[in-house]
Design a protein around this motif. Structure first.
Motif, PDB file in Angstrom:
ATOM      1  N   GLY A 153       0.825  -1.254   0.057  1.00  0.00           N
ATOM      2  CA  GLY A 153       0.001  -0.175   0.177  1.00  0.00           C
ATOM      3  C   GLY A 153       0.682   1.282   0.041  1.00  0.00           C
ATOM      4  N   PHE A 154       2.133   1.080  -0.196  1.00  0.00           N
ATOM      5  CA  PHE A 154       2.784   2.208  -0.195  1.00  0.00           C
ATOM      6  C   PHE A 154       2.849   2.959  -1.602  1.00  0.00           C
ATOM      7  N   THR A 155       2.680   4.365  -1.409  1.00  0.00           N
ATOM      8  CA  THR A 155       2.827   5.065  -2.891  1.00  0.00           C
ATOM      9  C   THR A 155       3.835   6.331  -2.668  1.00  0.00           C
ATOM     10  N   LYS A 156       4.137   6.887  -3.888  1.00  0.00           N
ATOM     11  CA  LYS A 156       4.896   8.124  -3.801  1.00  0.00           C
ATOM     12  C   LYS A 156       4.403   9.243  -2.882  1.00  0.00           C
ATOM     13  N   ASP A 157       2.844   9.086  -2.736  1.00  0.00           N
ATOM     14  CA  ASP A 157       2.296  10.190  -1.982  1.00  0.00           C
ATOM     15  C   ASP A 157       2.400   9.921  -0.359  1.00  0.00           C
ATOM     16  N   ASN A 158       2.260   8.596  -0.157  1.00  0.00           N
ATOM     17  CA  ASN A 158       2.227   8.491   1.240  1.00  0.00           C
ATOM     18  C   ASN A 158       3.499   7.982   2.137  1.00  0.00           C
ATOM     19  N   VAL A 159       4.654   7.568   1.617  1.00  0.00           N
ATOM     20  CA  VAL A 159       5.664   6.911   1.774  1.00  0.00           C
ATOM     21  C   VAL A 159       6.741   7.515   2.896  1.00  0.00           C
ATOM     22  N   ASP A 160       6.626   8.944   2.587  1.00  0.00           N
ATOM     23  CA  ASP A 160       7.435   9.985   3.369  1.00  0.00           C
ATOM     24  C   ASP A 160       7.150   9.986   4.771  1.00  0.00           C
ATOM     25  N   SER A 161       5.387  10.074   4.894  1.00  0.00           N
ATOM     26  CA  SER A 161       4.854  10.306   6.101  1.00  0.00           C
ATOM     27  C   SER A 161       4.978   8.941   6.827  1.00  0.00           C
ATOM     28  N   LEU A 162       4.856   7.633   6.149  1.00  0.00           N
ATOM     29  CA  LEU A 162       4.518   6.423   6.731  1.00  0.00           C
ATOM     30  C   LEU A 162       6.005   5.649   7.077  1.00  0.00           C
ATOM     31  N   VAL A 163       7.028   5.759   6.613  1.00  0.00           N
ATOM     32  CA  VAL A 163       8.413   5.335   6.719  1.00  0.00           C
ATOM     33  C   VAL A 163       9.377   6.541   7.295  1.00  0.00           C
ATOM     34  N   THR A 164       9.485   6.427   8.505  1.00  0.00           N
ATOM     35  CA  THR A 164      10.442   7.748   9.180  1.00  0.00           C
ATOM     36  C   THR A 164      11.438   7.189  10.352  1.00  0.00           C
ATOM     37  N   ALA A 165      12.338   7.842  10.177  1.00  0.00           N
ATOM     38  CA  ALA A 165      13.425   7.501  11.392  1.00  0.00           C
ATOM     39  C   ALA A 165      13.155   8.568  12.442  1.00  0.00           C
ATOM     40  N   THR A 166      12.768   8.151  13.512  1.00  0.00           N
ATOM     41  CA  THR A 166      12.695   8.890  14.833  1.00  0.00           C
ATOM     42  C   THR A 166      13.879   9.410  15.659  1.00  0.00           C
ATOM     43  N   ASP A 167      14.868   8.839  15.373  1.00  0.00           N
ATOM     44  CA  ASP A 167      16.308   8.989  15.874  1.00  0.00           C
ATOM     45  C   ASP A 167      17.312   8.168  15.009  1.00  0.00           C
ATOM     46  N   PRO A 168      18.557   8.503  15.377  1.00  0.00           N
ATOM     47  CA  PRO A 168      19.738   7.770  14.282  1.00  0.00           C
ATOM     48  C   PRO A 168      19.364   6.239  14.388  1.00  0.00           C
ATOM     49  N   GLN A 169      18.909   5.613  15.465  1.00  0.00           N
ATOM     50  CA  GLN A 169      18.910   4.141  15.568  1.00  0.00           C
ATOM     51  C   GLN A 169      17.339   3.461  15.493  1.00  0.00           C
ATOM     52  N   THR A 170      16.386   4.574  15.189  1.00  0.00           N
ATOM     53  CA  THR A 170      14.957   4.033  15.403  1.00  0.00           C
ATOM     54  C   THR A 170      14.388   4.125  13.852  1.00  0.00           C
ATOM     55  N   LEU A 171      13.723   3.042  13.399  1.00  0.00           N
ATOM     56  CA  LEU A 171      13.051   3.336  12.270  1.00  0.00           C
ATOM     57  C   LEU A 171      11.695   2.689  12.465  1.00  0.00           C
ATOM     58  N   VAL A 172      10.569   3.824  11.948  1.00  0.00           N
ATOM     59  CA  VAL A 172       9.318   3.185  12.121  1.00  0.00           C
ATOM     60  C   VAL A 172       8.549   3.129  10.734  1.00  0.00           C
ATOM     61  N   ILE A 173       7.992   2.043  10.640  1.00  0.00           N
ATOM     62  CA  ILE A 173       7.258   1.840   9.529  1.00  0.00           C
ATOM     63  C   ILE A 173       5.754   1.601   9.872  1.00  0.00           C
ATOM     64  N   LYS A 174       4.963   2.500   9.281  1.00  0.00           N
ATOM     65  CA  LYS A 174       3.535   2.601   9.633  1.00  0.00           C
ATOM     66  C   LYS A 174       2.827   1.761   8.183  1.00  0.00           C
ATOM     67  N   LEU A 175       2.052   0.807   8.542  1.00  0.00           N
ATOM     68  CA  LEU A 175       1.439   0.122   7.297  1.00  0.00           C
ATOM     69  C   LEU A 175       0.213   0.941   6.853  1.00  0.00           C
ATOM     70  N   PRO A 176       0.013   1.172   5.423  1.00  0.00           N
ATOM     71  CA  PRO A 176      -1.039   2.057   4.951  1.00  0.00           C
ATOM     72  C   PRO A 176      -2.325   1.079   5.171  1.00  0.00           C
ATOM     73  N   GLU A 177      -2.362  -0.195   4.984  1.00  0.00           N
ATOM     74  CA  GLU A 177      -3.670  -0.921   5.019  1.00  0.00           C
ATOM     75  C   GLU A 177      -3.181  -2.304   5.698  1.00  0.00           C
ATOM     76  N   PRO A 178      -4.081  -3.208   6.285  1.00  0.00           N
ATOM     77  CA  PRO A 178      -3.683  -4.529   6.825  1.00  0.00           C
ATOM     78  C   PRO A 178      -2.982  -5.313   6.144  1.00  0.00           C
ATOM     79  N   VAL A 179      -2.067  -5.919   6.426  1.00  0.00           N
ATOM     80  CA  VAL A 179      -1.099  -6.939   5.736  1.00  0.00           C
ATOM     81  C   VAL A 179      -0.320  -7.556   6.891  1.00  0.00           C
ATOM     82  N   SER A 180      -0.228  -8.884   6.560  1.00  0.00           N
ATOM     83  CA  SER A 180       0.707  -9.848   7.287  1.00  0.00           C
ATOM     84  C   SER A 180       2.058  -9.304   7.518  1.00  0.00           C
ATOM     85  N   THR A 181       2.698  -8.830   8.707  1.00  0.00           N
ATOM     86  CA  THR A 181       3.820  -8.263   8.873  1.00  0.00           C
ATOM     87  C   THR A 181       5.076  -8.975   8.654  1.00  0.00           C
ATOM     88  N   ASP A 182       4.746 -10.405   8.681  1.00  0.00           N
ATOM     89  CA  ASP A 182       5.809 -11.311   8.039  1.00  0.00           C
ATOM     90  C   ASP A 182       6.147 -11.100   6.557  1.00  0.00           C
TER      91      ASP A 182
END
Length: 527
Positions: free
Chosen positions: A134-163
């Motif tokens: 569900g990632f697109t050019k329009d939403n990926v910058d806001s959904l995939v972010t670095a909150t500090d130098p060692q922490t990456l946060v990936i928010k899924l735009p739609e329900p999907v198996s995390t595996d």
């Protein structure tokens, strides 16, 4: 041939520091004979093929990885650990602090976020897996972010198996790129695409030293690699397109690993003590039919084509080491796969003639046949010969026709596939998924789109499997898709499951072909 062989050995001796002797390859260097013609670029975001995936998997580290002998366990790599939110919509990763890129720059969560954002924004073939979530050019910058130098946060735009998301992060196209180095070489906002075609900016155990297309690719080990220095100080990949030439060089000890070899040459080397890694793959050999062709749009014609290839002698000779009989779109041994060898596509020229007559072609058909590459030419010739007895005349056009296949510019094609997702979803999304059948959609990553066949019921089931996490429910969905696919009749006829044999010289250990093509060199040793 003798001149070319000696010239090739001289090149290896020179580059590996072997002192100019045409003797065995040095003890601290691994020499791989392969077909470098299959490497158009070294940019991770632009790749989806076997040889280049192997190269990239050693120049770049991923956030996570899967081992070739255990595809079900997702293991740490640049990400030391990760957590998944209760609603299964957020993955938070903690990156290791001791990893550096070949440039010396530290690997940070910002590099990882930018890499994922970049592959989506480029929209090249490498984005196929990750874009499915569900990632697109329009939403990926806001959904995939670095909150500090060692922490990456990936928010899924739609329900999907995390595996499934984690599996895609282990693929070669998501090798983490040194953002600072890449952007220093950006031109006109191209996200460093032109520079990364022939340069590397990774944190892997090897760094690119030289690449001459269709000739040689040279990498050197990194002594400062966070996982320790590899045993091999140098890995050389040489362009050896002729199997007979490869056999001579393996026999002489000048090459340590051979790829893309003919069955007869593999058999001869095995008899002399070489190790044959069967390289079990997650793809298939197929006959593809473009249903935009009015003849091939008819189900009866496609059903007839299921019986025009005499594949059994092919499997026993030319394809002996390259595949085994299989007629399901779920790889053998995976959830939902048949427990016994599936059948249905038996060679039966009389049945094919009858079906063609019922479709309105009592005098047979004439079509143009493309091999997807030169490696598939023998299979194309075998199909041409056996189809003639069924009333189907093929004119073969040799060459590299994968681009034509992706652009729907073909009639009939023989090819093979692979997937970097070690899950049935990886093959189902290739063979049973076509979300937009319009030409302008340009969904060349989906084989069903390439053949222009719409299958809305299968599309719905594949989407269901993407979000389902219960193993038994997923298995049942996979079985439904496989059954529905065979009932179409399909526009892609599968006869063999793919294997990618590697011929390994005696004394070489630790080289193990990866089913997802992420074959790594770190553990290779020579006795």
């Amino acid at each position: 041939m003798r001149y070319r062989l000696l010239a090739g050995l001289a090149a290896v001796a020179l580059i590996t520091g072997a002192g100019g002797a045409f003797a065995a390859s040095p003890p601290n260097a691994l020499v791989i004979g392969t077909n470098l013609g299959a490497i158009p670029a070294l940019d991770p975001a632009a790749i989806n093929a076997r040889t280049v995936s192997e190269v990239v998997s050693n120049l770049y580290d991923n956030l996570v990885m899967v081992n070739p002998d255990d595809l079900t366990t997702i293991r740490p790599m640049l990400a030391e650990k990760w957590t998944i939110s209760d609603d299964k919509r957020t993955i938070t990763m903690t990156l290791r602090k001791d990893a550096t890129f070949a440039s010396g720059n530290p690997v940070t969560a910002e590099d990882a976020a930018w890499t994922i954002q970049r592959v989506i924004k480029m929209g090249a073939v490498g984005s196929t897996d990750i874009a499915l979530w569900g990632f697109t050019k329009d939403n990926v910058d806001s959904l995939v972010t670095a909150t500090d130098p060692q922490t990456l946060v990936i928010k899924l735009p739609e329900p999907v198996s995390t595996d499934l998301v984690l599996y895609s992060l282990a693929g070669a196209s998501l090798g983490i790129i040194d953002k600072k180095t890449a952007l220093a070489n950006e031109k006109n906002g191209d996200l460093a695409q032109n520079w990364l075609k022939s340069n590397s900016a990774g944190s892997g155990p090897f760094k690119l030293t030289q690449w001459r297309p269709n000739d040689i690719l040279l990498t050197d080990a990194r002594a400062d690699y966070w996982g320790g220095a590899p045993a091999m100080k140098r890995v050389v990949m040489r362009h050896v397109p002729e199997s007979g030439n490869m056999r001579l060089q393996l026999d002489a000890g000048d090459i340590d690993v051979g790829q893309y070899m003919a069955s007869g040459d593999i058999e001869a080397l095995e008899a002399k003590g070489a190790t044959i890694d069967p390289g079990p793959g997650l793809g298939f050999y197929y006959i593809a039919m473009n249903t935009q062709d009015p003849d091939l749009a008819k189900p009866k014609v496609r059903e007839a084509f299921q019986h025009i290839l005499d594949w059994k002698p092919l499997a026993a000779t030319t394809m002996k080491y390259n595949g085994f009989p299989w007629q399901s779109i779920i790889p053998k041994g995976m959830a939902g796969a048949p427990t016994t060898e599936p059948t249905g596509h038996e060679y039966d020229p009389e049945k094919a003639k009858k079906l063609l007559a019922e479709a309105g072609y009592p005098n047979g058909l004439k079509k143009t046949l493309y091999p997807s590459s030169d490696a598939l030419l023998k299979m194309a010739v075998a199909l041409q010969d056996s189809a003639r007895k069924a009333g189907v005349e093929f004119e073969i056009v040799p060459g590299e026709h994968t681009p034509d296949f992706r652009a729907r510019k073909f009639q009939v094609l023989v090819g093979n596939s692979g997937t970097r997702l070690p899950d049935p979803f990886g093959t189902l999304v290739q063979y049973a998924y076509n979300p937009d059948n319009r030409d302008e959609a340009k969904l060349g990553g989906y084989y069903l789109w390439r053949t222009a066949l719409e299958a809305p019921e299968l599309l719905k089931l594949v989407d269901e499997s993407k979000a389902e996490t219960d193993p038994e429910k997923r298995k049942a969905i996979f079985q439904q898709v496989d059954k529905g696919y065979q009932a179409l009749p399909p526009s892609l006829i599968i006869t063999l499951q793919r294997t990618d044999p590697y011929v390994i010289k005696k004394g070489v250990t630790g080289y193990v072909g990866h089913p997802t093509w992420s074959t790594r060199w770190f553990d290779v040793k020579k006795n």
